[in-house]
Design a protein around this motif. Sequence first.
Motif, PDB file in Angstrom:
ATOM      1  N   ASP A   3       1.526   6.679  -6.843  1.00 18.48           N
ATOM      2  CA  ASP A   3       0.586   7.711  -7.448  1.00 18.48           C
ATOM      3  C   ASP A   3       1.090   8.972  -7.276  1.00 18.48           C
ATOM      4  O   ASP A   3       0.739   9.890  -8.207  1.00 18.48           O
ATOM      5  N   GLU A  62       0.722  -0.956   0.030  1.00 21.70           N
ATOM      6  CA  GLU A  62       0.007   0.059  -0.040  1.00 21.70           C
ATOM      7  C   GLU A  62       0.834   1.109  -0.030  1.00 21.70           C
ATOM      8  O   GLU A  62       0.320   2.314  -0.862  1.00 21.70           O
ATOM      9  N   LYS A  63       1.890   1.176   0.594  1.00 26.31           N
ATOM     10  CA  LYS A  63       2.985   2.430   0.742  1.00 26.31           C
ATOM     11  C   LYS A  63       3.409   2.678  -0.553  1.00 26.31           C
ATOM     12  O   LYS A  63       3.564   3.942  -1.001  1.00 26.31           O
ATOM     13  N   GLU A  76       1.990   1.848  -3.373  1.00 29.34           N
ATOM     14  CA  GLU A  76       1.051   2.130  -4.396  1.00 29.34           C
ATOM     15  C   GLU A  76       0.820   3.762  -4.221  1.00 29.34           C
ATOM     16  O   GLU A  76       0.705   4.573  -5.153  1.00 29.34           O
ATOM     17  N   LYS A  77       1.069   4.118  -2.948  1.00 27.84           N
ATOM     18  CA  LYS A  77       0.676   5.711  -2.772  1.00 27.84           C
ATOM     19  C   LYS A  77       2.042   6.290  -3.329  1.00 27.84           C
ATOM     20  O   LYS A  77       1.830   7.348  -3.825  1.00 27.84           O
ATOM     21  N   HIS A  78       3.153   5.833  -3.002  1.00 27.07           N
ATOM     22  CA  HIS A  78       4.374   6.447  -3.760  1.00 27.07           C
ATOM     23  C   HIS A  78       4.450   6.616  -4.978  1.00 27.07           C
ATOM     24  O   HIS A  78       4.501   7.720  -5.820  1.00 27.07           O
TER      25      HIS A  78
END
Length: 150
Positions: free
Chosen positions: A15, A8-9, A11-13
């Motif tokens: 984005d 998840e981390k 994926e946020k990076h």
Amino acid sequence: MQRSLETEKIEKHLDVIGILFMVMAGFSLLTVVFIPFHFMLFQSFTDHFPRQANGPDPRRMIQDMQPFIYIVYAMIGLFSLFFGAILLAAGINIRRRRHFTFCVVGSALICTSFPLGTALGIWSLLTLLNKQTRPLFEQRTDLGDADFLD
């Protein structure tokens, strides 16, 4: 399917990196808008060069260089368009998790834009080359034509 906190981390990076790529592409494309303005400013300054009695005429020298100046402005404009298009495509693909190799090449290319692009390029390369990032891109391509629904 439960995703790990690390995934998840990442994926946020990805984005955020994709958005920043698009912002940098916008700055590159904005350069094209300023080329005619810069040319007009250049022309207005060359009209006011002082001429020495025994020296060459600066206006004549500028007129002789005019074809070369046009070529330089055209090359800068084309390079800015090309660079901006590559960064925009890389940013979109990073956000969509597609075309991994193209995203790595775009990340390496943005490193040439010092200093902000270098920082963004290094961050994106470190994120993309993380061993947990590649499977995110492969999951997206396994969907095939169905990922247009996102």
